[in-house]
Scaffold this motif. Structure first.
Motif, PDB file in Angstrom:
ATOM      1  N   THR A  68       0.819  -1.207   0.000  1.00 11.94           N
ATOM      2  CA  THR A  68       0.000   0.000   0.000  1.00 11.94           C
ATOM      3  C   THR A  68       0.857   1.264   0.000  1.00 11.94           C
ATOM      4  O   THR A  68       0.343   2.363   0.161  1.00 11.94           O
ATOM      5  N   GLY A  69       2.185   1.099  -0.184  1.00 10.54           N
ATOM      6  CA  GLY A  69       3.051   2.255  -0.370  1.00 10.54           C
ATOM      7  C   GLY A  69       3.890   2.672   0.820  1.00 10.54           C
ATOM      8  O   GLY A  69       4.659   3.632   0.721  1.00 10.54           O
ATOM      9  N   MET A  70       3.767   1.988   1.959  1.00 16.11           N
ATOM     10  CA  MET A  70       4.577   2.357   3.112  1.00 16.11           C
ATOM     11  C   MET A  70       6.044   1.996   2.853  1.00 16.11           C
ATOM     12  O   MET A  70       6.343   0.968   2.266  1.00 16.11           O
ATOM     13  N   SER A  71       6.956   2.854   3.292  1.00 17.89           N
ATOM     14  CA  SER A  71       8.379   2.610   3.092  1.00 17.89           C
ATOM     15  C   SER A  71       8.850   1.438   3.948  1.00 17.89           C
ATOM     16  O   SER A  71       8.204   1.074   4.937  1.00 17.89           O
ATOM     17  N   VAL A  72       9.988   0.864   3.573  1.00 20.63           N
ATOM     18  CA  VAL A  72      10.563  -0.235   4.355  1.00 20.63           C
ATOM     19  C   VAL A  72      10.878   0.239   5.766  1.00 20.63           C
ATOM     20  O   VAL A  72      10.631  -0.474   6.749  1.00 20.63           O
ATOM     21  N   GLN A  73      11.407   1.456   5.889  1.00 19.20           N
ATOM     22  CA  GLN A  73      11.753   1.992   7.207  1.00 19.20           C
ATOM     23  C   GLN A  73      10.518   2.134   8.094  1.00 19.20           C
ATOM     24  O   GLN A  73      10.513   1.694   9.255  1.00 19.20           O
ATOM     25  N   ASN A  74       9.451   2.719   7.565  1.00 18.82           N
ATOM     26  CA  ASN A  74       8.236   2.899   8.373  1.00 18.82           C
ATOM     27  C   ASN A  74       7.560   1.568   8.677  1.00 18.82           C
ATOM     28  O   ASN A  74       6.963   1.401   9.745  1.00 18.82           O
ATOM     29  N   THR A  75       7.650   0.625   7.759  1.00 17.57           N
ATOM     30  CA  THR A  75       7.101  -0.708   8.015  1.00 17.57           C
ATOM     31  C   THR A  75       7.835  -1.365   9.173  1.00 17.57           C
ATOM     32  O   THR A  75       7.211  -1.986  10.049  1.00 17.57           O
ATOM     33  N   ALA A  76       9.152  -1.223   9.185  1.00 18.46           N
ATOM     34  CA  ALA A  76       9.942  -1.773  10.286  1.00 18.46           C
ATOM     35  C   ALA A  76       9.500  -1.180  11.615  1.00 18.46           C
ATOM     36  O   ALA A  76       9.348  -1.893  12.622  1.00 18.46           O
ATOM     37  N   TRP A  77       9.270   0.128  11.640  1.00 21.04           N
ATOM     38  CA  TRP A  77       8.827   0.782  12.879  1.00 21.04           C
ATOM     39  C   TRP A  77       7.431   0.312  13.283  1.00 21.04           C
ATOM     40  O   TRP A  77       7.154   0.106  14.461  1.00 21.04           O
ATOM     41  N   GLU A  78       6.544   0.151  12.300  1.00 20.19           N
ATOM     42  CA  GLU A  78       5.179  -0.311  12.590  1.00 20.19           C
ATOM     43  C   GLU A  78       5.188  -1.699  13.223  1.00 20.19           C
ATOM     44  O   GLU A  78       4.293  -2.040  14.003  1.00 20.19           O
ATOM     45  N   LEU A  79       6.197  -2.495  12.889  1.00 18.86           N
ATOM     46  CA  LEU A  79       6.295  -3.851  13.430  1.00 18.86           C
ATOM     47  C   LEU A  79       7.122  -3.900  14.713  1.00 18.86           C
ATOM     48  O   LEU A  79       7.379  -4.990  15.230  1.00 18.86           O
ATOM     49  N   GLY A  80       7.548  -2.745  15.192  1.00 21.29           N
ATOM     50  CA  GLY A  80       8.248  -2.698  16.472  1.00 21.29           C
ATOM     51  C   GLY A  80       9.733  -2.945  16.405  1.00 21.29           C
ATOM     52  O   GLY A  80      10.375  -3.183  17.441  1.00 21.29           O
ATOM     53  N   TYR A  81      10.332  -2.875  15.204  1.00 17.45           N
ATOM     54  CA  TYR A  81      11.769  -3.087  15.075  1.00 17.45           C
ATOM     55  C   TYR A  81      12.519  -1.788  15.343  1.00 17.45           C
ATOM     56  O   TYR A  81      12.131  -0.712  14.851  1.00 17.45           O
ATOM     57  N   ASP A  82      13.609  -1.872  16.103  1.00 14.93           N
ATOM     58  CA  ASP A  82      14.432  -0.705  16.384  1.00 14.93           C
ATOM     59  C   ASP A  82      15.345  -0.362  15.222  1.00 14.93           C
ATOM     60  O   ASP A  82      15.812   0.772  15.116  1.00 14.93           O
ATOM     61  N   SER A  83      15.619  -1.343  14.374  1.00 20.40           N
ATOM     62  CA  SER A  83      16.499  -1.089  13.233  1.00 20.40           C
ATOM     63  C   SER A  83      15.894  -1.682  11.972  1.00 20.40           C
ATOM     64  O   SER A  83      15.275  -2.752  12.008  1.00 20.40           O
ATOM     65  N   VAL A  84      16.086  -0.969  10.865  1.00 21.60           N
ATOM     66  CA  VAL A  84      15.596  -1.450   9.571  1.00 21.60           C
ATOM     67  C   VAL A  84      16.337  -2.731   9.185  1.00 21.60           C
ATOM     68  O   VAL A  84      15.749  -3.648   8.602  1.00 21.60           O
ATOM     69  N   THR A  85      17.623  -2.796   9.524  1.00 18.78           N
ATOM     70  CA  THR A  85      18.422  -3.976   9.190  1.00 18.78           C
ATOM     71  C   THR A  85      17.847  -5.233   9.823  1.00 18.78           C
ATOM     72  O   THR A  85      17.767  -6.292   9.182  1.00 18.78           O
ATOM     73  N   ALA A  86      17.433  -5.133  11.091  1.00 21.44           N
ATOM     74  CA  ALA A  86      16.864  -6.300  11.767  1.00 21.44           C
ATOM     75  C   ALA A  86      15.575  -6.745  11.088  1.00 21.44           C
ATOM     76  O   ALA A  86      15.318  -7.950  10.935  1.00 21.44           O
ATOM     77  N   PHE A  87      14.755  -5.786  10.655  1.00 24.32           N
ATOM     78  CA  PHE A  87      13.514  -6.117   9.960  1.00 24.32           C
ATOM     79  C   PHE A  87      13.808  -6.805   8.632  1.00 24.32           C
ATOM     80  O   PHE A  87      13.206  -7.833   8.290  1.00 24.32           O
ATOM     81  N   ILE A  88      14.754  -6.260   7.859  1.00 26.79           N
ATOM     82  CA  ILE A  88      15.100  -6.850   6.559  1.00 26.79           C
ATOM     83  C   ILE A  88      15.635  -8.264   6.743  1.00 26.79           C
ATOM     84  O   ILE A  88      15.311  -9.178   5.973  1.00 26.79           O
ATOM     85  N   THR A  89      16.441  -8.461   7.781  1.00 24.46           N
ATOM     86  CA  THR A  89      16.986  -9.795   8.069  1.00 24.46           C
ATOM     87  C   THR A  89      15.867 -10.797   8.358  1.00 24.46           C
ATOM     88  O   THR A  89      15.865 -11.926   7.855  1.00 24.46           O
ATOM     89  N   MET A  90      14.883 -10.376   9.182  1.00 29.32           N
ATOM     90  CA  MET A  90      13.746 -11.246   9.495  1.00 29.32           C
ATOM     91  C   MET A  90      12.948 -11.565   8.224  1.00 29.32           C
ATOM     92  O   MET A  90      12.578 -12.720   7.976  1.00 29.32           O
ATOM     93  N   PHE A  91      12.695 -10.558   7.406  1.00 29.72           N
ATOM     94  CA  PHE A  91      11.914 -10.728   6.181  1.00 29.72           C
ATOM     95  C   PHE A  91      12.620 -11.711   5.242  1.00 29.72           C
ATOM     96  O   PHE A  91      11.999 -12.642   4.705  1.00 29.72           O
ATOM     97  N   LYS A  92      13.934 -11.515   5.064  1.00 32.93           N
ATOM     98  CA  LYS A  92      14.687 -12.377   4.154  1.00 32.93           C
ATOM     99  C   LYS A  92      14.785 -13.796   4.688  1.00 32.93           C
ATOM    100  O   LYS A  92      14.717 -14.769   3.920  1.00 32.93           O
ATOM    101  N   LYS A  93      14.903 -13.947   6.003  1.00 34.33           N
ATOM    102  CA  LYS A  93      14.972 -15.279   6.598  1.00 34.33           C
ATOM    103  C   LYS A  93      13.674 -16.052   6.359  1.00 34.33           C
ATOM    104  O   LYS A  93      13.679 -17.270   6.158  1.00 34.33           O
ATOM    105  N   THR A  94      12.554 -15.333   6.350  1.00 29.88           N
ATOM    106  CA  THR A  94      11.251 -15.987   6.195  1.00 29.88           C
ATOM    107  C   THR A  94      10.911 -16.268   4.735  1.00 29.88           C
ATOM    108  O   THR A  94      10.441 -17.349   4.396  1.00 29.88           O
ATOM    109  N   LEU A  95      11.165 -15.277   3.838  1.00 30.25           N
ATOM    110  CA  LEU A  95      10.746 -15.411   2.445  1.00 30.25           C
ATOM    111  C   LEU A  95      11.901 -15.628   1.471  1.00 30.25           C
ATOM    112  O   LEU A  95      11.669 -15.867   0.280  1.00 30.25           O
ATOM    113  N   GLY A  96      13.142 -15.519   1.951  1.00 34.32           N
ATOM    114  CA  GLY A  96      14.274 -15.738   1.066  1.00 34.32           C
ATOM    115  C   GLY A  96      14.608 -14.561   0.181  1.00 34.32           C
ATOM    116  O   GLY A  96      15.396 -14.690  -0.764  1.00 34.32           O
TER     117      GLY A  96
END
Length: 259
Positions: free
Chosen positions: A221-249
């Motif tokens: 729906t257009g939300m940035s990766v950074q804001n999505t990470a914050w919406e999910l409670g992540y303190d760092s964008v890197t940690a969110f990207i790592t979780m996303f990649k671990k789950t979906l490859g």
């Protein structure tokens, strides 16, 4: 015309053709179709925006490169993001090759264009018409599509539904397992066994899967990766990207570019 109004005035199950289609547009606000079922199976393809689908055994997030498959007779509910465009394909239960259980299917670019074209054709076509022949080729292509892991397994147990609804409503809640166990009046060990029994996943893996589905809904729906990470409670964008990649490859950016 609203999404619900369009569906109510489309004679889905009275059309005897092997497959019929309907394209709908949700209004400026999020729209939800209450639990219902069809005599035909239903494919839900997102053309723009995102769709969340709920059935007795799972939640699905349906991004624009995928479709949800609901077999005939299975109760389900759909929630469409604001200004979303959705294509519903209704398939007779005796059509061979379709999955026997609810799932998310990857949709190839060619099949996506075929589905869109078919939805613009007359749906009261004759069995020996060019439209009918096109529909058969389209259905064959559909049976070849791979299953994607974009669902969140649940059960009909009220505690699992309570847990899923709570985390869907507040995906930034990163409380540890012991806190969630306390909220459901269970010991940590009992809670761990309970979630594994009802979902087939550990609580940690199950919560990561839920967060990925919520992330996809926000990203499409257009939300940035950074804001999505914050919406999910992540303190760092890197940690969110790592979780996303671990789950979906794949990373969130790569995932969106594949759409």
């Amino acid at each position: 015309m609203s999404l619900l109004h369009s569906l109510e005035h489309f004679a889905i199950d009275r059309n005897p053709n092997p497959v019929v289609a309907l394209k709908v547009h949700s209004a400026g606000q999020q729209e939800e179709v209450p639990f219902h079922r069809h005599r035909k199976g239903q494919l839900i393809l997102t053309l723009h925006g995102g769709v969340t689908c709920l059935a007795p055994t799972a939640y699905w997030m349906i991004p624009v490169n995928c479709a949800a498959w609901i077999p005939a007779g299975v109760a389900h509910s759909n929630r469409v993001t604001p200004s979303g465009d959705v294509l519903f394909l209704y398939i007779e239960p005796d059509v061979q090759g379709m999955p026997q259980a609810c799932c998310t299917l990857q949709i190839s670019p060619m099949l996506r264009e075929m589905l869109k074209h078919f939805a613009d054709l007359p749906q009261d076509y004759l069995s020996d018409s060019p439209v009918a022949r096109f529909a058969q080729v389209m259905l064959h292509e559909l049976t070849l599509m791979p299953v994607e892991q974009l669902s969140l397994p649940i059960s009909e147990h009220p505690r699992i539904k309570q847990l899923a609804d709570s985390l869907m409503a507040n995906p930034a809640d990163r409380c540890p397992l012991a806190v969630w166990a306390s909220r459901l009046a269970m010991s940590p060990r009992s809670f761990e066994r309970f979630v594994l029994k009802e979902t087939g996943m550990t609580f940690g893996r199950w919560r990561r899967q839920l967060q990925v589905l919520v992330a996809i809904r926000l990203l499409v729906t257009g939300m940035s990766v950074q804001n999505t990470a914050w919406e999910l409670g992540y303190d760092s964008v890197t940690a969110f990207i790592t979780m996303f990649k671990k789950t979906l490859g794949t990373t969130p950016g790569q995932y969106l570019n594949n759409d």
